[in-house]
Design an enzyme around this catalytic site. Structure first.
Site, short mmCIF file in Angstrom:
data_model
loop_
_atom_site.label_atom_id
_atom_site.label_comp_id
_atom_site.label_asym_id
_atom_site.label_seq_id
_atom_site.Cartn_x
_atom_site.Cartn_y
_atom_site.Cartn_z
N ASP A 33 5.52 13.53 -21.01
CA ASP A 33 5.87 13.98 -22.36
C ASP A 33 4.69 14.54 -23.14
OD1 ASP A 33 8.56 13.19 -22.02
OD2 ASP A 33 8.02 11.11 -22.51
N GLY A 75 -4.89 5.50 -7.69
CA GLY A 75 -3.93 4.83 -6.81
C GLY A 75 -2.82 5.73 -6.34
N THR A 77 -0.90 8.44 -4.06
CA THR A 77 -0.91 8.78 -2.65
C THR A 77 -0.30 10.17 -2.47
OG1 THR A 77 1.21 7.65 -2.31
CG2 THR A 77 -0.81 6.38 -1.90
N ASN A 102 -3.58 0.78 -2.06
CA ASN A 102 -2.94 -0.39 -2.65
C ASN A 102 -4.02 -1.27 -3.28
OD1 ASN A 102 -1.53 -2.98 -2.98
ND2 ASN A 102 0.07 -2.04 -1.74
N HIS A 135 10.40 0.46 0.20
CA HIS A 135 10.07 0.63 -1.22
C HIS A 135 11.31 0.99 -2.01
CE1 HIS A 135 5.89 0.85 0.25
NE2 HIS A 135 5.56 0.50 -0.98
N HIS A 136 11.16 1.03 -3.34
CA HIS A 136 12.25 1.43 -4.23
C HIS A 136 12.54 2.92 -4.07
CE1 HIS A 136 9.08 3.17 -6.78
NE2 HIS A 136 8.42 2.06 -6.53
N LYS A 139 10.16 5.98 -5.23
CA LYS A 139 8.93 6.34 -4.52
C LYS A 139 9.16 7.64 -3.76
CE LYS A 139 5.20 4.57 -1.63
NZ LYS A 139 4.21 5.02 -2.63
N GLY A 145 1.38 5.21 1.19
CA GLY A 145 -0.06 5.25 1.45
C GLY A 145 -0.56 3.98 2.10
#
Length: 238
Positions: A33, A75, A77, A102, A135-136, A139, A145
């Site tokens: 935003d 962090g 990837t 991670n 993963h969710h 992702k 990664g």
């Protein structure tokens, strides 16, 4: 410590909560935003930047922070095809970068277990190794990664595995990584060694984002005032 958050999604918000609780100040928050605020001048307000975005924007964000002369914890990837280019820029600018696939303390201990297990299994060709990561659904990159880091560690020790594929495979020179996207899973990684006699499996399961966020803040505290290229191994003394 003054922190710039480049990426203010769920991870950025979790990082903010932990950082503020530890007495740090968030001086810049960049989300979809307010991308117009993602400038070198604004980043330079901070003592350290923490970058958690997506594969499409991470590289440009990393370069911008390095050009700003602000130590960076990254962090994101999906951009590591340009990692060598970035590390060359860090050295040229006498900058600071800490990248980790991670930041969880548990996962970084898991990395060490994975490396040691692969070393122990390397002489035993009867065992085939494969991986699963869950993963969710938000992702975007697959495999994760973290999974790629785990795969590279395995291939370093088990040289009969020459590459990884994000699928099942019948090629003994390929390491299979299966990616599953299931809500609300924050992250599970499994490495399995299978033979006709038995299986050996190690698993790390994250319960929430707190481990990732607290590790990222710990990394930011570590690199503040330092120069060079670092990893979580230095932060955790592994």
């Amino acid at each position: 410590m003054k922190i710039a958050l480049i990426g203010y999604g769920k991870m950025g918000q979790a990082i903010e909560k932990i950082a503020v609780a530890k007495g740090h100040e968030i001086v810049l928050k960049i989300s979809i935003d307010n991308l117009e605020d993602n400038t070198i001048e604004n980043i330079q307000q901070a003592d350290v930047a923490i970058e958690f975005t997506g594969p499409e924007s991470a590289y440009d964000n990393v370069v911008r922070c390095i050009e700003a002369g602000v130590p960076l914890v990254c962090g994101s990837t999906g951009w590591l095809n340009k990692y060598d280019e970035v590390t060359a820029l860090v050295k040229e600018k006498n900058g600071t970068l800490l990248y980790a696939s991670n930041f969880s303390i548990g996962v970084n201990i898991f990395f060490e277990l994975n490396r040691k297990l692969a070393e122990l299994m390397a002489p035993h060709a009867d065992y085939d190794v494969s991986m699963v990561e869950i993963h969710h659904t938000q992702k975007l990159d697959a495999p994760s990664g973290t999974a790629i880091t785990l795969a590279e560690q395995v291939m370093e020790k088990i040289t009969r595995k020459q590459s990884w594929v994000n699928d099942t495979t019948g090629n003994p020179a390929e390491l299979s990584i299966l990616s599953e996207r299931i809500d609300p899973a924050p992250g599970t990684h499994k490495i399995k060694y299978s033979s006709s006699i038995d299986d050996i499996e190690i698993i790390h399961t994250a319960h929430n984002r707190t481990g990732f966020a607290s590790g990222a803040v710990l990394a930011a505290e570590y690199i503040a005032g330092r120069k060079g290229i670092f990893s979580m191994k230095e932060v955790l003394g592994l």
